[in-house]
Design a protein around this motif. Structure first.
Motif, PDB file in Angstrom:
ATOM      1  N   PRO A 164       0.800  -1.238   0.000  1.00 11.26           N
ATOM      2  CA  PRO A 164       0.000   0.000   0.000  1.00 11.26           C
ATOM      3  C   PRO A 164       0.828   1.281   0.000  1.00 11.26           C
ATOM      4  O   PRO A 164       0.338   2.325  -0.437  1.00 11.26           O
ATOM      5  N   ASP A 188      -0.775   2.605  -5.824  1.00  8.27           N
ATOM      6  CA  ASP A 188      -1.982   3.394  -5.604  1.00  8.27           C
ATOM      7  C   ASP A 188      -3.218   2.706  -6.176  1.00  8.27           C
ATOM      8  O   ASP A 188      -4.295   2.752  -5.592  1.00  8.27           O
ATOM      9  N   ILE A 220      -5.777   1.123  -1.504  1.00  7.02           N
ATOM     10  CA  ILE A 220      -5.543   0.808  -2.910  1.00  7.02           C
ATOM     11  C   ILE A 220      -6.872   0.831  -3.658  1.00  7.02           C
ATOM     12  O   ILE A 220      -7.855   0.223  -3.216  1.00  7.02           O
TER      13      ILE A 220
END
Length: 364
Positions: A93, A97, A166
């Protein structure tokens, strides 16, 4: 089916052909992925094999690339086992992205945004994400690994603040099957299979200064062609990793050479024996080019006998409304697909594609 073929079950046939090895990647690559602990270049085909774990390779690649592609052999449990380990790596993470996926219809982007951020979503609504893609009914994505992917991302995001979560971007064109009544309408989506995700990546990832993992079939992720080629022509070259699944009969003897590596090792093409391998042993019809010209690295998932298929539960297709809709979609495509096989249990071993002699570069 290839990017230019939306007809019924031919898609799975092609993907097993592309899965006849790697099917994606090249470029100078991440040099450190092929070096030993002392920083010296690894031997090319002798001594202790050089390889690296998938998470380490992906995270290293993001140091020099904004996009990393992971080309899968569809419905392969071993691929998704490795992918799950990558998704649950606590370092991910902070680096990734977005994840762009082939197995989700962009029409339902809001649905998957809500689900992966932890909000409640009815199961019936969630299933539309993967069931209503342009690839239905040839690929319904009802294999459990695809639903598991979305649920894994949701679990990974759960303890994270919103700005670190995410995002999953659905790459399949936003087809609305309720409005499709003839083949001409369906064929209009053919050129969008790569153009749409390329646009999504440009606007939602690159234009915003973000980084994305691209999870697509191997035929979409080769340097200079298909989705990866579109991104490259727009000025962004991804680092591409692809599954190694040998063709039936093991032409070229590559399964034996890969067997020297531990399972789930990633072997780069730059600076290793793999880069000079005949590309056509992995991507049918590409006899001549070296593998290093189309892929950056291969993910070794274990010996062929251990490769396991992730098939759907046949009971899914006893739902009369869903079954009726699949039959309607199949009819629009000329009834090319054998939908009856969906209601049958299938062998757990992953089906290896046998290259036609005309495409077997080891014999040409």
């Amino acid at each position: 089916m290839s990017a230019n073929d939306v007809s019924a079950l031919s898609r799975r046939t092609f993907m097993n052909a592309a899965a006849a090895g790697l099917g994606a990647a090249s470029v100078a690559g991440v040099a450190t992925a092929c070096t030993g602990a002392d920083g010296k270049a690894a031997s090319q085909d002798r001594g202790t094999p050089s390889g690296r774990g998938l998470a380490d390779t992906v995270l290293e690649a993001f140091k020099t690339h904004r996009l990393v592609g992971l080309g899968e052999a569809h419905d392969l449990q071993n691929h998704h086992d490795a992918l799950t380990l990558l998704l649950t790596d606590p370092r991910l993470p902070g680096v990734v992205d977005d994840i762009v996926v082939e197995f989700g219809n962009a029409l339902y982007q809001d649905t998957i945004d809500r689900f992966t951020s932890g909000q409640p979503v009815e199961n019936a609504d969630l299933r539309l994400v993967w069931r209503n893609t342009t690839q239905s009914p040839g690929e319904t994505w009802d294999s459990p690994v695809y639903e598991q992917f979305f649920r894994t991302v949701r679990a990974v995001n759960a303890p994270l603040p919103a700005h670190r979560q995410i995002r999953v971007l659905l790459g399949d064109p936003p087809i609305d099957w309720s409005t499709i009544t003839n083949r001409t309408q369906l064929l209009a989506f053919r050129p969008q299979r790569d153009a749409h995700p390329a646009s999504v990546i440009q606007t939602q990832v690159l234009a915003k200064g973000r980084r994305a993992l691209i999870c697509y079939g191997m035929d979409h992720l080769t340097h200079g062609g298909s989705l990866a080629g579109m991104l490259e022509r727009a000025g962004e070259r991804p680092y591409l990793i692809a599954d190694f699944v040998p063709p039936a009969g093991n032409p070229g003897g590559l399964a034996g050479r890969f067997a020297r590596y531990p399972q789930d090792a990633v072997i780069p093409t730059a600076g290793t024996w793999l880069g000079s391998v005949e590309a056509g042993l992995f991507a049918p019809g590409q006899c001549g080019p070296r593998l290093g010209s189309i892929i950056d690295a291969a993910l070794y998932l274990g010996p062929p006998a251990n490769l396991t298929a992730s098939w759907w539960n046949p009971a899914i297709f006893l739902d009369p409304l869903y079954w009726q809709e699949l039959q309607r979609r199949n009819a629009l495509q000329g009834d090319h697909g054998d939908l009856g096989s969906y209601r049958q249990e299938r062998p757990i071993s992953y089906p290896l594609f046998r290259l036609p002699q005309s495409q077997d570069c080891a014999k040409s």
